[in-house]
Design a protein around this motif. Sequence first.
Motif, PDB file in Angstrom:
ATOM      1  N   ALA A   1     -24.504  46.070  -6.732  1.00 22.16           N
ATOM      2  CA  ALA A   1     -24.324  44.844  -5.945  1.00 22.16           C
ATOM      3  C   ALA A   1     -25.124  43.692  -6.552  1.00 22.16           C
ATOM      4  O   ALA A   1     -24.609  42.567  -6.656  1.00 22.16           O
ATOM      5  N   LEU A   2     -26.355  43.962  -6.962  1.00 25.67           N
ATOM      6  CA  LEU A   2     -27.170  42.914  -7.580  1.00 25.67           C
ATOM      7  C   LEU A   2     -26.561  42.446  -8.900  1.00 25.67           C
ATOM      8  O   LEU A   2     -26.555  41.249  -9.195  1.00 25.67           O
ATOM      9  N   MET A   3     -26.025  43.384  -9.694  1.00 16.97           N
ATOM     10  CA  MET A   3     -25.344  43.023 -10.938  1.00 16.97           C
ATOM     11  C   MET A   3     -24.195  42.073 -10.630  1.00 16.97           C
ATOM     12  O   MET A   3     -24.025  41.045 -11.290  1.00 16.97           O
ATOM     13  N   PHE A   4     -23.416  42.456  -9.640  1.00 19.55           N
ATOM     14  CA  PHE A   4     -22.254  41.634  -9.303  1.00 19.55           C
ATOM     15  C   PHE A   4     -22.688  40.255  -8.821  1.00 19.55           C
ATOM     16  O   PHE A   4     -22.197  39.235  -9.304  1.00 19.55           O
ATOM     17  N   ILE A   5     -23.612  40.212  -7.882  1.00 17.66           N
ATOM     18  CA  ILE A   5     -24.011  38.932  -7.278  1.00 17.66           C
ATOM     19  C   ILE A   5     -24.616  37.984  -8.303  1.00 17.66           C
ATOM     20  O   ILE A   5     -24.206  36.830  -8.415  1.00 17.66           O
TER      21      ILE A   5
ATOM     22  N   ASP B   1     -23.482  33.776 -12.403  1.00 17.11           N
ATOM     23  CA  ASP B   1     -23.852  32.975 -13.577  1.00 17.11           C
ATOM     24  C   ASP B   1     -22.750  32.949 -14.628  1.00 17.11           C
ATOM     25  O   ASP B   1     -22.375  31.891 -15.125  1.00 17.11           O
ATOM     26  N   SER B   2     -22.222  34.122 -14.967  1.00 16.04           N
ATOM     27  CA  SER B   2     -21.253  34.176 -16.066  1.00 16.04           C
ATOM     28  C   SER B   2     -19.947  33.471 -15.714  1.00 16.04           C
ATOM     29  O   SER B   2     -19.419  32.705 -16.527  1.00 16.04           O
ATOM     30  N   TRP B   3     -19.429  33.726 -14.520  1.00 19.06           N
ATOM     31  CA  TRP B   3     -18.170  33.074 -14.145  1.00 19.06           C
ATOM     32  C   TRP B   3     -18.343  31.574 -13.966  1.00 19.06           C
ATOM     33  O   TRP B   3     -17.434  30.802 -14.266  1.00 19.06           O
ATOM     34  N   THR B   4     -19.508  31.140 -13.503  1.00 14.13           N
ATOM     35  CA  THR B   4     -19.763  29.702 -13.391  1.00 14.13           C
ATOM     36  C   THR B   4     -19.732  29.053 -14.768  1.00 14.13           C
ATOM     37  O   THR B   4     -19.107  28.007 -14.957  1.00 14.13           O
ATOM     38  N   VAL B   5     -20.388  29.669 -15.733  1.00 20.16           N
ATOM     39  CA  VAL B   5     -20.382  29.128 -17.096  1.00 20.16           C
ATOM     40  C   VAL B   5     -18.968  29.114 -17.660  1.00 20.16           C
ATOM     41  O   VAL B   5     -18.518  28.116 -18.236  1.00 20.16           O
ATOM     42  N   ILE B   6     -18.240  30.198 -17.485  1.00 21.15           N
ATOM     43  CA  ILE B   6     -16.879  30.291 -18.030  1.00 21.15           C
ATOM     44  C   ILE B   6     -15.950  29.267 -17.384  1.00 21.15           C
ATOM     45  O   ILE B   6     -15.200  28.558 -18.073  1.00 21.15           O
ATOM     46  N   LEU B   7     -15.994  29.170 -16.068  1.00 17.48           N
ATOM     47  CA  LEU B   7     -15.054  28.294 -15.359  1.00 17.48           C
ATOM     48  C   LEU B   7     -15.392  26.809 -15.450  1.00 17.48           C
ATOM     49  O   LEU B   7     -14.519  25.969 -15.244  1.00 17.48           O
TER      50      LEU B   7
ATOM     51  N   TRP C   1     -15.660  26.429 -27.560  1.00 17.57           N
ATOM     52  CA  TRP C   1     -16.668  27.472 -27.396  1.00 17.57           C
ATOM     53  C   TRP C   1     -17.256  27.852 -28.746  1.00 17.57           C
ATOM     54  O   TRP C   1     -16.533  27.939 -29.740  1.00 17.57           O
ATOM     55  N   ASP C   2     -18.539  28.140 -28.754  1.00 15.49           N
ATOM     56  CA  ASP C   2     -19.134  28.850 -29.882  1.00 15.49           C
ATOM     57  C   ASP C   2     -18.661  30.287 -29.698  1.00 15.49           C
ATOM     58  O   ASP C   2     -18.881  30.878 -28.634  1.00 15.49           O
ATOM     59  N   PRO C   3     -17.964  30.880 -30.675  1.00 20.43           N
ATOM     60  CA  PRO C   3     -17.382  32.211 -30.480  1.00 20.43           C
ATOM     61  C   PRO C   3     -18.388  33.284 -30.056  1.00 20.43           C
ATOM     62  O   PRO C   3     -18.089  34.116 -29.204  1.00 20.43           O
ATOM     63  N   THR C   4     -19.576  33.254 -30.620  1.00 19.40           N
ATOM     64  CA  THR C   4     -20.573  34.270 -30.273  1.00 19.40           C
ATOM     65  C   THR C   4     -21.045  34.113 -28.833  1.00 19.40           C
ATOM     66  O   THR C   4     -21.162  35.095 -28.095  1.00 19.40           O
ATOM     67  N   ARG C   5     -21.312  32.905 -28.424  1.00 18.67           N
ATOM     68  CA  ARG C   5     -21.726  32.664 -27.021  1.00 18.67           C
ATOM     69  C   ARG C   5     -20.582  33.004 -26.065  1.00 18.67           C
ATOM     70  O   ARG C   5     -20.813  33.545 -24.986  1.00 18.67           O
ATOM     71  N   ALA C   6     -19.355  32.707 -26.457  1.00 17.82           N
ATOM     72  CA  ALA C   6     -18.196  33.017 -25.610  1.00 17.82           C
ATOM     73  C   ALA C   6     -18.059  34.525 -25.415  1.00 17.82           C
ATOM     74  O   ALA C   6     -17.775  34.994 -24.304  1.00 17.82           O
TER      75      ALA C   6
ATOM     76  N   THR D   1     -18.373  39.069 -21.947  1.00 13.33           N
ATOM     77  CA  THR D   1     -18.847  40.446 -21.760  1.00 13.33           C
ATOM     78  C   THR D   1     -19.597  40.564 -20.447  1.00 13.33           C
ATOM     79  O   THR D   1     -19.370  41.498 -19.673  1.00 13.33           O
ATOM     80  N   TRP D   2     -20.493  39.619 -20.183  1.00 12.16           N
ATOM     81  CA  TRP D   2     -21.248  39.663 -18.923  1.00 12.16           C
ATOM     82  C   TRP D   2     -20.342  39.481 -17.714  1.00 12.16           C
ATOM     83  O   TRP D   2     -20.540  40.110 -16.678  1.00 12.16           O
ATOM     84  N   ALA D   3     -19.337  38.632 -17.835  1.00  9.11           N
ATOM     85  CA  ALA D   3     -18.408  38.439 -16.718  1.00  9.11           C
ATOM     86  C   ALA D   3     -17.621  39.716 -16.446  1.00  9.11           C
ATOM     87  O   ALA D   3     -17.464  40.131 -15.285  1.00  9.11           O
ATOM     88  N   ALA D   4     -17.135  40.358 -17.491  1.00  6.99           N
ATOM     89  CA  ALA D   4     -16.364  41.594 -17.322  1.00  6.99           C
ATOM     90  C   ALA D   4     -17.244  42.716 -16.769  1.00  6.99           C
ATOM     91  O   ALA D   4     -16.864  43.416 -15.818  1.00  6.99           O
ATOM     92  N   TYR D   5     -18.414  42.878 -17.344  1.00  5.26           N
ATOM     93  CA  TYR D   5     -19.329  43.948 -16.924  1.00  5.26           C
ATOM     94  C   TYR D   5     -19.758  43.770 -15.470  1.00  5.26           C
ATOM     95  O   TYR D   5     -19.757  44.706 -14.685  1.00  5.26           O
TER      96      TYR D   5
END
Length: 161
Positions: free
Chosen positions: A45-49, A54-60, A66-71, A76-80
């Motif tokens: 739950a903490l991972m998800f919250i 953070d990851s979806w906010t940055v992506i959206l 995008w810098d490919p490496t940062r993307a 990866t963090w959004a999927a995980y």
Amino acid sequence: MNTTEQTPLQQKPSKFSIKNIFLPDYENYEGVRRINIYVMRLFFALMFIFVATDSWTVILTHEGDWDPTRAVAWCTWAAYSTLALLGVFHTLRMLPIMLFMIFYKGLWLIVVAYPLWSAGTLKGSPAEGMAYMFSGIIIPILFMPWKYVFKKYILIETKKK
């Protein structure tokens, strides 16, 4: 016998007790202790919250190229972290996500934080905050049902017909 007499209702013993959370639960969790399940659910739950937010906010909200490496890192963090939501409900099935977290955070602590700490340069460095956050992996390490992990994911028992 008087039919109007009431007999006390027999209550089923409660499954939840402090003692029971420390015992293996073969009925619901394949012999894993409930305390392990509860702590892992908390971490999922903490991972998800936190990570998904953070990851979806940055992506959206990202604009421009995008810098490919940062993307890759943000995706990866959004999927995980999104898969971690499944771990709240299907804890044992999603243990590989927990193992991934333990592995990448442990690896980062060894490869990045430890050399800085050994040199006396961790304090005040950009890595200091992450080192403190990542050192929390000791809790999932302690509550990981290692016997179950080895049996299901490493030794992979074969089914007998």
